[in-house]
Scaffold this motif. Structure first.
Motif, PDB file in Angstrom:
ATOM      1  N   ALA A  34       0.835  -1.196   0.000  1.00 61.44           N
ATOM      2  CA  ALA A  34       0.000   0.000   0.000  1.00 61.44           C
ATOM      3  C   ALA A  34       0.876   1.256   0.000  1.00 61.44           C
ATOM      4  CB  ALA A  34      -0.908   0.003   1.223  1.00 61.44           C
ATOM      5  N   PRO A  35       0.615   2.205  -0.913  1.00 66.29           N
ATOM      6  CA  PRO A  35       1.447   3.406  -1.005  1.00 66.29           C
ATOM      7  C   PRO A  35       0.981   4.508  -0.054  1.00 66.29           C
ATOM      8  CG  PRO A  35      -0.179   3.438  -2.734  1.00 66.29           C
ATOM      9  CD  PRO A  35      -0.416   2.161  -1.964  1.00 66.29           C
ATOM     10  N   GLN A  36       1.763   5.570  -0.010  1.00 67.12           N
ATOM     11  CA  GLN A  36       1.367   6.818   0.630  1.00 67.12           C
ATOM     12  C   GLN A  36       0.937   7.799  -0.453  1.00 67.12           C
ATOM     13  OE1 GLN A  36       5.318   6.922   3.174  1.00 67.12           O
ATOM     14  NE2 GLN A  36       3.905   8.478   3.915  1.00 67.12           N
ATOM     15  N   ARG A  37       0.118   8.781  -0.068  1.00 67.82           N
ATOM     16  CA  ARG A  37      -0.211   9.865  -0.995  1.00 67.82           C
ATOM     17  C   ARG A  37       0.568  11.108  -0.557  1.00 67.82           C
ATOM     18  NH1 ARG A  37      -5.653   9.423  -2.105  1.00 67.82           N
ATOM     19  NH2 ARG A  37      -5.229   8.734  -4.233  1.00 67.82           N
ATOM     20  N   PHE A  38       1.327  11.668  -1.484  1.00 69.22           N
ATOM     21  CA  PHE A  38       2.136  12.859  -1.217  1.00 69.22           C
ATOM     22  C   PHE A  38       1.426  14.063  -1.823  1.00 69.22           C
ATOM     23  CE2 PHE A  38       4.986   9.266  -1.037  1.00 69.22           C
ATOM     24  CZ  PHE A  38       5.804   9.557   0.056  1.00 69.22           C
ATOM     25  N   ARG A  39       1.109  15.011  -0.975  1.00 69.58           N
ATOM     26  CA  ARG A  39       0.438  16.240  -1.413  1.00 69.58           C
ATOM     27  C   ARG A  39       1.435  17.395  -1.367  1.00 69.58           C
ATOM     28  NH1 ARG A  39      -3.650  13.178   0.907  1.00 69.58           N
ATOM     29  NH2 ARG A  39      -5.617  13.193  -0.280  1.00 69.58           N
ATOM     30  N   GLU A  40       1.803  17.860  -2.549  1.00 69.82           N
ATOM     31  CA  GLU A  40       2.751  18.961  -2.692  1.00 69.82           C
ATOM     32  C   GLU A  40       2.013  20.168  -3.260  1.00 69.82           C
ATOM     33  OE1 GLU A  40       5.690  17.111  -5.127  1.00 69.82           O
ATOM     34  OE2 GLU A  40       6.547  15.945  -3.467  1.00 69.82           O
ATOM     35  N   PRO A  41       2.622  21.358  -3.196  1.00 65.48           N
ATOM     36  CA  PRO A  41       1.910  22.570  -3.631  1.00 65.48           C
ATOM     37  C   PRO A  41       1.302  22.484  -5.032  1.00 65.48           C
ATOM     38  CG  PRO A  41       3.919  23.165  -2.473  1.00 65.48           C
ATOM     39  CD  PRO A  41       3.940  21.672  -2.606  1.00 65.48           C
ATOM     40  N   HIS A  42       2.017  21.870  -5.967  1.00 63.63           N
ATOM     41  CA  HIS A  42       1.519  21.807  -7.348  1.00 63.63           C
ATOM     42  C   HIS A  42       1.399  20.373  -7.862  1.00 63.63           C
ATOM     43  CE1 HIS A  42       2.035  26.136  -7.482  1.00 63.63           C
ATOM     44  NE2 HIS A  42       3.282  25.983  -7.068  1.00 63.63           N
ATOM     45  N   ASN A  43       1.369  19.412  -6.952  1.00 62.03           N
ATOM     46  CA  ASN A  43       1.390  18.028  -7.409  1.00 62.03           C
ATOM     47  C   ASN A  43       0.858  17.105  -6.308  1.00 62.03           C
ATOM     48  OD1 ASN A  43       1.902  15.820  -9.016  1.00 62.03           O
ATOM     49  ND2 ASN A  43       4.075  15.689  -8.483  1.00 62.03           N
ATOM     50  N   VAL A  44       0.099  16.109  -6.698  1.00 58.64           N
ATOM     51  CA  VAL A  44      -0.362  15.063  -5.789  1.00 58.64           C
ATOM     52  C   VAL A  44      -0.025  13.724  -6.438  1.00 58.64           C
ATOM     53  CG1 VAL A  44      -2.323  14.031  -4.595  1.00 58.64           C
ATOM     54  CG2 VAL A  44      -2.239  16.511  -4.911  1.00 58.64           C
ATOM     55  N   TRP A  45       0.691  12.862  -5.722  1.00 61.14           N
ATOM     56  CA  TRP A  45       1.092  11.602  -6.313  1.00 61.14           C
ATOM     57  C   TRP A  45       1.196  10.516  -5.252  1.00 61.14           C
ATOM     58  CZ3 TRP A  45       6.118   9.750  -5.050  1.00 61.14           C
ATOM     59  CH2 TRP A  45       6.943  10.681  -4.402  1.00 61.14           C
ATOM     60  N   ALA A  46       1.316   9.269  -5.697  1.00 61.76           N
ATOM     61  CA  ALA A  46       1.347   8.111  -4.805  1.00 61.76           C
ATOM     62  C   ALA A  46       2.696   7.409  -4.911  1.00 61.76           C
ATOM     63  CB  ALA A  46       0.224   7.132  -5.162  1.00 61.76           C
ATOM     64  N   GLY A  47       3.242   7.052  -3.758  1.00 61.81           N
ATOM     65  CA  GLY A  47       4.535   6.384  -3.779  1.00 61.81           C
ATOM     66  C   GLY A  47       5.014   6.014  -2.385  1.00 61.81           C
ATOM     67  N   TYR A  48       6.345   5.977  -2.228  1.00 61.41           N
ATOM     68  CA  TYR A  48       6.961   5.452  -1.028  1.00 61.41           C
ATOM     69  C   TYR A  48       8.193   6.263  -0.646  1.00 61.41           C
ATOM     70  CZ  TYR A  48       4.348   1.486  -2.907  1.00 61.41           C
ATOM     71  OH  TYR A  48       3.369   0.701  -3.451  1.00 61.41           O
ATOM     72  N   LYS A  49       8.517   6.220   0.626  1.00 60.80           N
ATOM     73  CA  LYS A  49       9.792   6.722   1.104  1.00 60.80           C
ATOM     74  C   LYS A  49      10.438   5.636   1.960  1.00 60.80           C
ATOM     75  CE  LYS A  49       7.705   8.972   5.149  1.00 60.80           C
ATOM     76  NZ  LYS A  49       7.553  10.241   5.894  1.00 60.80           N
ATOM     77  N   ASP A  50      11.704   5.768   2.215  1.00 61.58           N
ATOM     78  CA  ASP A  50      12.479   4.833   3.043  1.00 61.58           C
ATOM     79  C   ASP A  50      12.706   3.491   2.351  1.00 61.58           C
ATOM     80  OD1 ASP A  50      12.533   6.778   5.027  1.00 61.58           O
ATOM     81  OD2 ASP A  50      10.707   6.018   5.968  1.00 61.58           O
ATOM     82  N   ARG A  51      11.665   2.644   2.296  1.00 61.82           N
ATOM     83  CA  ARG A  51      11.884   1.275   1.817  1.00 61.82           C
ATOM     84  C   ARG A  51      10.599   0.720   1.212  1.00 61.82           C
ATOM     85  NH1 ARG A  51      13.915  -3.686   5.766  1.00 61.82           N
ATOM     86  NH2 ARG A  51      14.644  -5.106   4.150  1.00 61.82           N
TER      87      ARG A  51
END
Length: 328
Positions: free
Chosen positions: A150-167
């Protein structure tokens, strides 16, 4: 939040890569991932427990030999594990299990990222780059079905995307060719990794295919830390879907969702021509209800009755299943 069932894990189908024509890509039971009820344990097996020798002298001799081997082979890898390949922002390696006597091998691309770096999920969003894997074994090229936690959702000022950090990792089943003797699995892995900017990256990885009774603990550790998604049905979660004012509204209601916090909903797969904006996180208001609203950005033709594959993420757990779209 009450504990949800942890059985009947499910693989999510990547529609970036198509199954190999010769073999169907993976076992037929997981090609239609959203509709499958196959436990993941049937697809990616668990390592057998190691049985220690009772004879103390033989145990001491084995330990001495292992110490000597490690002293002279500092870069050696566990059976079935390839060497780590480093890149800017992290490293990756290939893990494999299943020998020439098996119909299918199991493989994992393990990815470790340095602090501040991220990588993408299979359906990352409009601006993301989905990972892809091409395998080679015994002269055959294989494009497998890919699975990720299961991914995380990253909400940035001009972008929203799904992915991972660390491992994270990419799991896959691989049909093995009719070949005698030991096999070597090679993988060409394409990733997008991001810090302040995103970098496309292609890695060449390899690992030996060990016999089925020589599975190792690395893959089990990966899946314990970041479980693969389970079915919505097994968790007792049935999505309800409706439309209102150019928005798609999806609701989950269950006692098991009481006190759920910051749940995220992802589209694992949808019909061509339909684009939906990412919904805001949803939290239960005390009655076991999660409600997600997604603006409809684009709709081509009538979507009524077509299938939408959903991934509900609560904490580190993911729950996947399909629902038929209503009239829009």
């Amino acid at each position: 939040m009450r504990n949800l069932p942890s059985r009947n894990s499910l693989m999510i189908r990547s529609f970036v890569l198509q199954p190999n024509a010769r073999s169907g890509g993976v076992k037929k039971k997981i090609v239609r991932a959203c509709a499958s009820k196959t436990p993941l344990s049937d697809l990616i097996s668990r390592p057998d427990r190691f049985k220690m020798e009772s004879d103390m002298q033989r145990l001491v001799a084995v330990l001495v030999l292992c110490l000597l081997a490690s002293a002279f082979s500092p870069t050696s890898a566990p059976a079935g594990a390839g060497q780590w390949t480093s890149f800017e922002g992290g490293r990756a390696r290939l893990l494999a299990s299943g020998g020439s006597g098996d119909d299918y091998a199991r493989a994992w691309v393990e990815i470790e990222l340095q602090e501040g770096w991220k990588t993408y999920w299979l359906q990352p969003g409009d601006s993301g780059v989905a990972p892809s894997v091409t395998l080679r074994m015994a002269g055959h090229e294989i494009r497998p079905t890919l699975v990720m936690p299961a991914p995380q959702r990253f909400r940035e000022p001009h972008n929203v995307w799904a992915g991972y950090k660390d491992r994270t990792y990419i799991a896959m089943d691989v049909p093995t060719p009719d070949a005698a003797g030991s096999l070597r699995l090679e993988a060409s892995v394409f990733l997008g990794i991001c810090q302040q900017i995103c970098i496309p990256l292609t890695l060449q990885l390899a690992a030996p295919l060990e016999a089925e009774d020589n599975k190792f603990r690395e893959a089990e550790t990966l899946e314990a830390m970041s479980p693969l998604p389970e079915t919505l049905e097994a968790a007792g979660l049935t999505p309800e879907i409706e439309t209102a004012d150019d928005r798609l509204i999806i609701t989950f209601q269950s006692e098991s969702l009481e006190d759920a916090r910051d749940a995220e909903l992802f589209i694992a797969e949808g019909p061509s021509g339909l684009r939906l904006a990412a919904p805001d996180p949803a939290s239960d208001n005390g009655d076991g209800t999660l409600r997600f609203e997604m603006p409809i950005l684009k709709e081509k033709d009538d979507m009524s009755g077509k299938e939408l594959c959903l991934l509900l993420v609560i904490g580190k757990r993911g729950y996947v299943g399909s629902v038929d779209l209503p009239s829009m």
